[in-house]
Design an enzyme around this catalytic site. Sequence first.
Site, short mmCIF file in Angstrom:
data_model
loop_
_atom_site.label_atom_id
_atom_site.label_comp_id
_atom_site.label_asym_id
_atom_site.label_seq_id
_atom_site.Cartn_x
_atom_site.Cartn_y
_atom_site.Cartn_z
N CYS A 1 0.84 -1.21 0.00
CA CYS A 1 0.00 0.00 0.00
C CYS A 1 0.87 1.26 0.00
O CYS A 1 0.53 2.25 -0.64
CB CYS A 1 -0.89 0.04 1.24
SG CYS A 1 -2.02 -1.33 1.36
C1 BEZ Z 1 0.58 -4.63 1.89
O1 BEZ Z 1 0.09 -3.57 1.58
O2 BEZ Z 1 1.77 -4.79 1.82
C2 BEZ Z 1 -0.27 -5.78 2.32
C3 BEZ Z 1 -1.44 -5.56 3.01
C4 BEZ Z 1 -2.21 -6.63 3.42
C5 BEZ Z 1 -1.79 -7.92 3.13
C6 BEZ Z 1 -0.61 -8.14 2.40
C7 BEZ Z 1 0.15 -7.06 1.99
#
Ligand code: BEZ
Length: 209
Positions: free
Chosen positions: A45
């Site tokens: 994200c």
């Molecule tokens: C991420 O944004 O890295 C992420 C968020 C939830 C699960 C897996 C990755």
Amino acid sequence: MSLHIGDTAPNFTTDSTIGEINLHKWAEDSWVFFFSHPADFTPVCTTEMGRTAQLADEFSARNVKPLGLSTDIVEEHWDWIYDVNSTQNTGVHFPILADPDCEVAQLYDMIHPGESNTEAVRSVFIIDPDKKIRLSMTYPMSVGRNFDEILRVIDALQLGDKKSIATPADWRPGDKVIIPPSIDNEEAKKLFPNGWEELRPYLRLTEIN
Ligand code: BEZ
């Protein structure tokens, strides 16, 4: 609720990093790139938020307002934005909705229990100035989105609206475009006076400026 292309984007009023946002009012006559994230302070994200900020001029040139959503509160968003700015060398100036109770996420079918009951998957809705959903796509939590594709599809939608054309596989701006089957040859002569290449009666390619 499942949303379809052509539906009016459900309106909502909710808190964000720039204060309360009513989607339809905030959008004004712009397009909206509405995209969700599982949570603040997560690695994928963080890169996506940074990429959206880095592409601010590209979105603006297309009259598109980015709008993020993460299922956390505004104060956490602000702390996270600090991290995004410093790790991605950018400045986040678009709003991020705070949706800790997943109300907007539920409204837009962003909660996929196979992935998580409490966090949104990576949904994208491209909403046009008439507030119609023109594209939706969904990525799993573990895969960051391709922002070249997001800009490409916005270009294709906007060119299609302007010139009554469709775009072939892997189209990029400047490539030949397709005259849709709904336009017969008589009408096509008026719309595309430079002519076209007819590979099949249903497959006509033309160049557009
Ligand atoms: C991420 O944004 O890295 C992420 C968020 C939830 C699960 C897996 C990755």
